[in-house]
Design an enzyme around this catalytic site. Structure first.
Site, PDB file in Angstrom:
ATOM      1  N   HIS A   5     -18.660 -33.369 -34.474  1.00 19.91           N
ATOM      2  CA  HIS A   5     -20.103 -33.293 -34.319  1.00 19.91           C
ATOM      3  C   HIS A   5     -20.679 -34.592 -33.738  1.00 19.91           C
ATOM      4  CE1 HIS A   5     -19.693 -30.309 -37.893  1.00 19.91           C
ATOM      5  NE2 HIS A   5     -19.420 -29.732 -36.737  1.00 19.91           N
TER       6      HIS A   5
ATOM      7  N   HIS B   8     -14.383 -21.044 -46.006  1.00 18.34           N
ATOM      8  CA  HIS B   8     -14.342 -21.440 -44.607  1.00 18.34           C
ATOM      9  C   HIS B   8     -13.545 -20.388 -43.852  1.00 18.34           C
ATOM     10  CE1 HIS B   8     -13.269 -23.635 -40.935  1.00 18.34           C
ATOM     11  NE2 HIS B   8     -14.293 -24.426 -41.192  1.00 18.34           N
TER      12      HIS B   8
END
Length: 811
Positions: free
Chosen positions: A493, A556
């Protein structure tokens, strides 16, 4: 069926209870759990029974919170669970505990006619309830442990009930009888209470059903009891409400003002009918009456509120006297004035019992052209009454869909996740009791360079509330604030702005401690994993002499769970390392809830082990980002414990893969775009059979969401090209496209959204405006009997096929 979803939900909640009160209500649930175990073979029901009873049974067989001197028949029903556990486990403590209850019955005060007093505080009284409370346990004990000496005494209890409680004119049994004819509620001439209460009738019918199951068929007692059973059932069925199929609280009054259709009594009648049908006591016409009850309970009494199923319409309790309770006078006003509640043990137990016998009857029915024991024509005729209207979150509003109940395999609702303690206490308790390591303050003694790795802005981890607990422990160990660095695990990110860092950790921490992004660091190559993933870790983390990993645990979609070693890989790793690790996401075991055998998870944990991490603190959050659980200690072992906790709330066992799965993220803001809605799809993929249809519901007012995701979806010539691309060119956004491609390889996706229809077609899906429209189209494709699983909160519920070894977490 919605019924089974409710039973699973109720069972999970029941296992957590610790009432410290030995009572018949819980005893009824224990009997129902045994029945569900017998009907389904699912060990979770037997395990729930054992877990609950083990809180009460000491090693020497003593029963905690039980007082024999009360001489209350209400203390006896749990004994049936003790006999079950003794048969199952052979553990002597259960036999000794059951013997205590039998000892009470040996000395229980009796009427002159030989019937047990209902309680010591109810002298010389026979209550219809008491037949169910004592007779099945008494008879079962005699058959298994008592040498079959006193079976006739059990039959005598029913003979006296017939003599003193049966009313010839109505065919019903009155609630209670006072031998002395002196109680304030009793008729001074007959000694009887003044009303016919449907639950009392239900207790009696269930007592007959259970005792006839225990007694050998070739005995006079069995013949006598079955005669009573037929008579009592014939009388009761005269008063079944023809419109609803249920029974009223006061049996005779029917639709008089204030009378209501009562859940527990109705379920008790259905249970007794199904049991009698198996034994040849009742015919298929009678069973049809039970089927009507079950349909009505599902359609009228099972409701969804706040994301959970609730069974409504049960009378909380009703009794007669004693003298200091003058309001319990048996009058119409009294019975109709008692509280009407949801999920009460007596209603839930009766419902579970009825469902268990329905399931057995359905499984053993000879005629394959039947649904349960109702003919196909009956189902067609009743289907308009047996529709489930399900409401799904959609943007800021809802979408509704009507589905025949008989095709719904499961409705998956998250378990309640209420905090049992303040958040700060939950975190402190975890830090006080770390798993597999010493306490943090001891590990920190003498350390000069401490790194705390925590989540970046894209994760829900509330670092500003969790970090202070860790920092306080470090200060206690004498670690200087200047020796502590907070490292944000950036993965792939972008970097944070200073304002975002401040938001993540709070003003005090941001102003006091050094805070950096992992992407600001240099990286040190520490080796490779067995799979060839480079272990390239941020130098600040490598050089630290104490590494602490924070995070939250949730499902996840390809690493199995978040949290744990993910703080290291991908958290503080290089893009090259992350791409190598994440390229394994298309492996069949790389999915939500999967740990052992998941190549992504195993590789990232190996990388974390090479780097080394000294201490873990992970939390589990509810939908409002409140901490409801925390776990601390050794990286892998503590993480596994957290995963087990998460599964207890959000992991849902299913009996079959569905032809059609209807799934929603739950509405705004979770369905802001298709990128975010993918989380629900990833879980729904695990519930649909190959070649099935997933109806994915999300408003998506911002369209696809994510430039890379949109690019990958629109550029792809076919699904395989996306899956091939992710292996050689892992990109954030591209991984979501790969998830869609994998799901589309398994099932068609009918997308209900606000996205342009042409755009939807261009990304390999089929567009619909409403869920009902999509469901109707899916039925045309899959057939009228297509099995359906509904997931109103798809991102928070993980379906796992019962008995599927490949679906196990390995935790």
């Amino acid at each position: 069926m919605t019924a089974e979803a409710y039973i699973r939900q109720y069972t999970e909640e029941f296992m957590k209870l610790d009432r410290k009160f030995w009572n018949y209500e819980d005893g009824c649930i224990l009997t129902a759990l045994e029945a569900m175990y017998e009907a389904t073979g699912r060990k979770r029901y037997a395990e729930a029974l054992r877990v609950f009873l083990d809180r009460y049974i000491c090693a020497d067989g003593r029963i905690r919170w039980y007082d024999q001197e009360e001489y209350s028949l209400d203390k006896i029903p749990s004994g049936r669970g003790l006999l079950f556990l003794y048969r199952e486990t052979g553990q002597e403590k259960y036999c000794l505990a059951a013997e205590q209850l039998m000892e009470q019955l040996r000395h229980q005060p009796r009427t002159e006619s030989g019937s047990f007093w209902h309680k010591k505080i109810y002298p010389r009284q026979i209550w219809l309830d008491g037949l169910y409370m004592a007779a099945p346990f008494y008879l079962q004990y005699e058959m298994e442990l008592g040498g079959k000496k006193n079976c006739a005494d059990v039959v005598k209890q029913f003979e006296n009930a017939r003599r003193y409680l049966y009313d010839e004119s109505t065919g019903l049994y009155i609630h209670a009888y006072d031998e002395g004819k002196c109680q304030f509620w009793a008729d001074p001439e007959t000694g009887r209470s003044p009303n016919f209460w449907s639950r009392a009738e239900g207790w009696y019918l269930m007592a007959l059903a259970d005792c006839c199951t225990i007694l050998p068929r070739d005995t006079e007692g069995w013949q006598y009891l079955t005669g009573l059973w037929k008579e009592a059932m014939e009388g009761m069925l005269r008063y079944q409400d023809q419109e609803s199929g249920l029974f009223f609280q006061l049996t005779l009054l029917k639709k008089e003002p204030g009378n209501y259709l009562e859940t527990s009594a109705s379920a008790m009648v259905a249970y007794s009918i199904y049991k009698g049908y198996k034994m040849g006591i009742f015919n298929k016409e009678t069973v049809h009456r039970a089927d009507l009850i079950m349909m009505a309970l599902e359609t009228q009494k099972l409701k969804i509120r706040n994301g959970c199923l609730h069974l409504e319409g049960t009378c909380a309790g009703a009794g007669l006297g004693p003298a200091d309770r003058p309001e319990r006078d048996g009058s119409t006003t009294y019975y109709l004035g008692e509280a009407v509640v949801s999920d009460e043990q007596k209603g839930a137990a009766a419902f579970m019992l009825a469902y268990s016998q329905w399931a057995i009857c359905r499984r053993t029915a000879q005629d394959v052209e039947k649904t349960g024991l109702v003919t196909i024509n009956d189902v067609y005729e009743l289907r308009h009454r047996a529709m489930e209207e399900i409401e799904l979150g959609y943007g800021t509003g809802t979408e509704k869909v009507k589905i025949p109940r008989d095709v719904i395999a499961h409705t998956l609702i998250p378990h309640k996740n209420e905090m049992c303690a303040p958040e700060k206490d939950i975190i402190e308790q975890a830090l006080d009791s770390p798993i597999g390591t010493e306490r943090l303050e001891k590990l920190a003694l003498g350390k000069k360079d401490v790194v705390i790795i925590t989540s970046d802005i894209t994760r829900p981890m509330p670092s500003w509330r969790v970090l202070p607990h860790v920092l306080k422990r470090l200060e206690k160990a004498g670690v200087s604030r200047s020796h502590v660095t907070v490292v944000f695990a950036m993965g792939t990110h972008r970097r944070h702005t200073p304002e975002e860092m401040r938001h993540l950790v709070g003003d005090e921490v941001y102003n006091t401690y050094r805070c950096i992004d992992s992407s600001e660091c240099g990286f040190i190559h520490m080796g490779e994993t067995k799979a060839g993933t480079p272990v390239d870790i941020a130098d600040k983390v490598v050089h630290a002499d104490l590494r602490i990993c924070l995070g939250n645990i949730e499902y996840h979609f390809f690493a199995g769970y978040s949290g744990g070693a993910k703080a290291i890989m991908p958290g503080v790793s290089t893009m090259q390392a992350i791409q190598k690790n994440h390229s394994r996401m298309i492996h069949p075991m790389a999915k939500a809830g999967s740990l052992e055998g998941n190549p992504v998870r195993e590789d990232l944990e190996e990388a974390a082990a090479i780097c080394g991490a000294d201490f873990l603190l992970n939390v589990v959050l509810d939908e409002h980002k409140n901490v409801i659980y925390a776990v601390a200690g050794e990286l892998r072992e503590a993480h596994r414990q957290g995963c087990r906790f998460l599964d207890g709330f959000y992991r849902m066992e299913i009996n079959e893969l569905a032809d059609i799965v209807i799934v929603s993220q739950g509405g705004a803001p979770k369905d802001l775009n298709l990128y975010q809605t993918q989380k629900a799809l990833a879980n729904a993929e695990q519930a649909v059979r190959p070649g099935g249809i997933i109806i994915l519901t999300g408003a998506c007012p911002e369209g696809l969401g994510g430039t890379v995701f949109e690019q990958w979806m629109l550029e792809a010539k076919d699904l395989d090209s996306i899956l091939e691309r992710i292996q050689r060119d892992f990109q954030i956004g591209g991984h979501k496209a790969a998830s869609f491609a994998r799901a589309l390889k398994r099932a068609r996706i009918f997308l209900v959204s606000g996205i342009d229809k042409k755009l939807v077609r261009n990304i390999f899906m089929e567009s619909f405006d409403h869920v009902q429209e999509a469901y109707d189209a899916a039925v045309k494709e899959m057939g009228r009997g297509a099995r359906v699983i509904v997931m109103p909160y798809g991102g928070s519920t993980l379906p796992v096929l019962a008995g599927n070894r490949s679906a196990k977490t390995g935790v």
